[in-house]
Enzyme design. Sequence first.
Site, PDB file in Angstrom:
ATOM      1  N   ASP A 205      37.966  16.712  56.716  1.00 21.84           N
ATOM      2  CA  ASP A 205      37.758  17.470  57.943  1.00 21.84           C
ATOM      3  C   ASP A 205      38.788  17.057  59.007  1.00 21.84           C
ATOM      4  OD1 ASP A 205      35.914  19.271  59.397  1.00 21.84           O
ATOM      5  OD2 ASP A 205      35.497  17.521  60.639  1.00 21.84           O
ATOM      6  N   GLU A 268      41.891  19.658  55.572  1.00 24.76           N
ATOM      7  CA  GLU A 268      41.745  20.773  56.508  1.00 24.76           C
ATOM      8  C   GLU A 268      42.876  20.603  57.527  1.00 24.76           C
ATOM      9  OE1 GLU A 268      38.951  22.823  59.906  1.00 24.76           O
ATOM     10  OE2 GLU A 268      39.029  20.664  59.686  1.00 24.76           O
TER      11      GLU A 268
HETATM   12  C1  NOJ Z   1      36.081  21.546  61.052  1.00 25.75           C
HETATM   13  C2  NOJ Z   1      34.853  21.999  60.339  1.00 25.75           C
HETATM   14  O1  NOJ Z   1      35.207  22.892  59.328  1.00 25.75           O
HETATM   15  C3  NOJ Z   1      33.971  22.614  61.400  1.00 25.75           C
HETATM   16  O2  NOJ Z   1      32.887  23.313  60.838  1.00 25.75           O
HETATM   17  C4  NOJ Z   1      33.518  21.531  62.319  1.00 25.75           C
HETATM   18  O3  NOJ Z   1      32.754  22.070  63.373  1.00 25.75           O
HETATM   19  C5  NOJ Z   1      34.713  20.796  62.909  1.00 25.75           C
HETATM   20  N1  NOJ Z   1      35.714  20.513  61.948  1.00 25.75           N
HETATM   21  C6  NOJ Z   1      34.258  19.484  63.506  1.00 25.75           C
HETATM   22  O4  NOJ Z   1      33.912  18.591  62.483  1.00 25.75           O
END
Ligand code: NOJ
Length: 524
Positions: A205, A268
């Site tokens: 993440d 991500e």
């Molecule tokens: C990216 C995640 O995909 C999202 O759902 C989340 O709210 C934020 N990061 C914070 O962790």
Amino acid sequence: MSENAGGQRWWQGAVLYQLYVRSWLDTDGDGYGDLAGIIARLDYLCWLGVDGIWLSPTMPSPDEDWGYDVSGYRGVHPDLGSLEDLGRLIAEAGARGLKVLLDLVPNHTSTAHPWFVDAAGSRDARHRGYYVWADPAPGGGPPNNWVDATGRPAWTWHGPTGQYYLHLFLDSQADLNWHEPAVHAEFEQIVRYWFDRGVAGFRIDVANGLYKDAKLRDNPPAAAPDRLGARFGQQMKYSANRPETHAVFRDWRQIAEGYRPPRLLLGETWVGDLGSLAGFYGHDDELQLAFNFPFVFARFTAQDLSRVVGATLARLPAGACPAWTASNHDVGRFPTRWCGGDERKVRLALLVLATLPGTTVLYYGDEIGMTDVAVPPALRRDKMSREGDGWEGSRDRARTPMQWDGSPSAGFTADGVTPWLPCGDAAARNVAGQRRDPRSVLRFCRALLDLRRAEFAGTVARYEMLPAPEGQWAYRVGGLTVVANFSGWPAALPCPAGEVLLSTAERPSPRAPLGAWEGVISRT
Ligand code: NOJ
């Protein structure tokens, strides 16, 4: 390390499947999906033909951000099951040849995490340095101009210890301080802990965000609207995208490659420029896969998609494996964003996703063409969507229950149980109905994945764009030729020579030109 000796790079050519656990299948009647529900549907995933699943957050959490606010990195959220259930899931998936990836959240923890609770106890608490604390600005107020994901200041005043703490998302998600060596040591242990338990890898993440500027400098204004590099008019120059983050992934990569089979790091990587994206692969010593958001946000045209694909492949280091996706729990579903629910376009998008070289990640429901759901304000569960956002702005739209059958609860939960989010158009689109129908999107998707596995498993196929008139996209990939007509009229380009293996539409005759929104795969 770029060759795939002994199939060690199992993600190359693979299809991963993002499964939003709370919305997959509820087996205990509480309205939330659970790990037992995943086990119950592993055979479906095998039938569909995916190679691995990425589970949305499974760790204990107060659920301010549905698991992206972790309060314990070594456990399982009790609403989803137990550590034993997760062990059983990994074993049962493994027995079917399916890998299981978890979601790892290293940018921030919940403020309910014991580290933060301790850190908030006093300025010299053992874990104080795990988080980003700062004094007020000289004139008072927050230390700098950074904003969080809701557009409010990214700093919350902590009265008892007289400092602000940083949160780039909700104020209940305190950012970790990666300048602190102990944070590195903690996460190296966490990563090993899960790898030792058979987890095949992590989706990481906020992978581009871990480090913050050590001097906490103000972010500059964004020159132009930029969904990926900017937030509320600010360029995220100092609050994210810092170069030091790469060293974290080099460390984790060494850990990942120490396992057999190697474990996978899928970032991500929320960056808009493909040069930065390529940087996350390092010299084949950082992430093995990095999500490509310029592709996600490209317009659904031959020109835009082919441009992003070509530019990505040109920028990625030799031997790197691109990662393609079009839907997720934040950005919404492609059958809505790209296709406006038009099934011809959904099939075309699936055909493209299944034939791009590298790794493709489907989101649960993509395979039946599930669209975003208008969740009324009273039923919304996502705190990060802001007041006044229409339903399109609420991330709940893409988190609704998997549509297993046409019943009112979509086969997601027992009759009479209220699902945590409302179900979409399950009567019109569901797995059971589409499984029975040989012409369904689901059966088409399955055929695509079958073909992909046969052609690309274990490799990053060679991609070459072919000349095509405007509105059409033609490419050779491995031993296949793909022609995609991104227009509402018959294509000027003829159907490619060679045996037609799959088409998004019924073909009147083998050599007929492509129809509106038709895509064809042939063997050359
Ligand atoms: C990216 C995640 O995909 C999202 O759902 C989340 O709210 C934020 N990061 C914070 O962790």
